[in-house]
Design an enzyme around this catalytic site. Structure first.
Site, short mmCIF file in Angstrom:
data_model
loop_
_atom_site.label_atom_id
_atom_site.label_comp_id
_atom_site.label_asym_id
_atom_site.label_seq_id
_atom_site.Cartn_x
_atom_site.Cartn_y
_atom_site.Cartn_z
N ASP A 64 -8.43 -3.08 7.41
CA ASP A 64 -7.21 -3.02 6.61
C ASP A 64 -7.51 -3.34 5.14
O ASP A 64 -7.60 -2.43 4.33
CB ASP A 64 -6.11 -3.93 7.18
CG ASP A 64 -4.71 -3.41 6.87
OD1 ASP A 64 -4.59 -2.29 6.37
OD2 ASP A 64 -3.73 -4.14 7.15
N GLU A 112 3.62 -2.43 13.14
CA GLU A 112 2.90 -3.60 12.61
C GLU A 112 3.92 -4.73 12.44
O GLU A 112 3.96 -5.67 13.23
CB GLU A 112 2.27 -3.24 11.26
CG GLU A 112 1.58 -4.39 10.55
CD GLU A 112 1.18 -4.03 9.12
OE1 GLU A 112 1.69 -3.06 8.56
OE2 GLU A 112 0.35 -4.78 8.55
N GLY A 143 3.31 0.49 3.11
CA GLY A 143 4.29 -0.34 2.41
C GLY A 143 5.17 -1.04 3.44
O GLY A 143 4.93 -0.94 4.64
#
Ligand SMILES: O=c1[nH]cnc2c1ncn2[C@H]1C[C@H](O)[C@@H](CO)O1
Ligand SMILES: [Zn+2]
Length: 384
Positions: free
Chosen positions: A304, A215, A185
């Site tokens: 991903d 990230e 998230g």
């Protein structure tokens, strides 16, 4: 001029190469046609497109936003159609089949059970039916002559407050197909230390977990994930380059955290296309994976979200091969790194490396010998 390695892989060889995947979201990998079917079956009327090709394009473009938060909004639609046992079973089975079709022999697929309760399922039921779907996908793959093993990672959403509950769920199912735990998230504003109780619980249980970190947010997130939470792997971790400097003369200096990550062989679950879409990285050629591979970090290549990125493991390998001139040896190196870092037992990882991955690459690497070009004289031996 750069010399192309003799064992530079073709797209077809990349597809046949055995591949291992550690970071792939179940709700980010649906077939567009399946999203359309499931929306119709459940009466979900908010899809932005109802023609599969157009819907696939919509997901890719919407995810191309340059922001992780906007990228994550696209999951509203996939989660909306994954609320019944039939839907979850189908999505999990197709996931295993699609990966096997792409030459993936080992995959850890993650999803957040707490996002699939709107149809009245319990957390336990969600996990059970997804596991059944994976087993069905493995079986269908076997029937069509392919081999794949799929393990599940249970994700807790970092903005929510169910991480301990999900960690306990993962632990209960550790002998029935769940190999570990994760948090995902939006990263900014939700540091991993919010979920310390979940990580400490898993450590006491000798269980495994990875954390999305480094990230959208930088070094503090990676530092917390490793030194406060004790993550076994980093989901992305790409921002570790912020702690590496390369001088004009080429001398490399690692900061304390980057040195720790390399020295301890902390696996980095790198996802090149996803990073370009969320704006973490500018292009494939600029992706830190090039530097991290040269510096021998424990780098792995991942998809991903195959739907949002319109990608596959083969496609990620192709883009990297174009950007960095990778050979089959490089692709084998990434694959062995991934398998070494998997959450299944050591003996199984070893067998996968020695009996599946290395023989698979050896076969591919020998092909040039029997091709027509092998009869023409060569100026250099194949690189190894
Ligand atoms: O790359 C990501 N970073 C953070 N969260 C992510 C990423 N990709 C997917 N997610 C979120 C959205 C999904 O609904 C959730 C569980 O798979 O995980
Ligand atoms: Zn992810």
């Amino acid at each position: 001029m750069e010399i192309k390695p003799l064992n530079s892989p073709t797209a077809e060889q990349i597809r046949r190469a055995p591949k291992a995947l550690l970071h792939d979201h179940l709700d980010g990998g649906l077939r567009p046609g399946t999203v359309v079917d499931l929306a119709r079956a459940s009466g979900y009327g908010d899809l932005p497109e109802t023609e599969p090709d157009r819907l696939g394009t919509w997901f890719r473009e919407a995810a191309d936003s340059g922001s992780l938060e906007r990228y994550l909004e696209t999951f509203t639609h996939t989660c909306a159609v994954m609320q019944t046992p039939d839907a979850l079973f189908r999505v999990a089975a197709e996931c295993a089949e699609d990966l096997a079709e792409d030459g993936v022999v080992y995959a850890e697929i993650r999803y957040a059970p707490e996002q699939h309760l709107e149809g009245g399922l319990t957390l336990e039921e969600v996990v059970a039916v997804v596991n059944e779907g994976f087993r069905e996908g493995e079986r269908l793959a076997r029937e069509s002559g392919r081999r794949i093993r799929v393990g599940a990672l249970l994700t807790a959403m970092r903005h929510a407050a169910r991480s301990l509950e999900i960690a306990e769920l993962a632990n209960r199912h550790r002998d029935s197909g769940v190999v570990g735990f994760d948090i995902a998230g939006a990263e900014a504003g939700y540091p991993p230390t919010r979920h310390l109780d979940a990580f400490e619980y898993l450590k006491r249980e000798n269980n495994h977990f990875t954390i999305h970190a480094g990230e959208a947010f930088g070094l503090p997130s990676i530092w917390q994930a490793l030194q406060w939470c004790g993550a076994d792997r980093l989901g992305h971790g790409v921002r570790i380059v912020d702690d590496i400097s390369v001088a004009a003369g080429g001398e490399v200096r690692l900061g304390r955290l980057a040195a720790y990550v390399r020295d301890k062989r902390v696996p980095l679950e790198l996802c090149p296309t996803s990073n370009i879409q969320t704006g973490a990285v500018g292009s494939y050629a600029d992706h830190p994976i090039g530097l991290l591979r040269r510096l021998h970090f424990r780098a792995t290549v991942n998809t991903d979200n195959r739907l949002m990125s319109g990608t596959s493991m083969s496609r990620e390998f192709e883009r990297l091969t174009e950007a960095f001139g990778y050979s089959l040896d490089d692709l084998q190196w990434f694959t062995v790194n991934a398998m070494k870092s998997a959450f299944i037992p050591f003996d199984e990882r070893l067998a996968m490396i020695n009996d599946v991955i290395k023989p698979g690459y050896a076969e591919l690497k020998s092909e040039w010998l029997f091709s027509q070009t092998a009869t023409t004289s060569r100026s250099a031996p194949p690189e190894s």
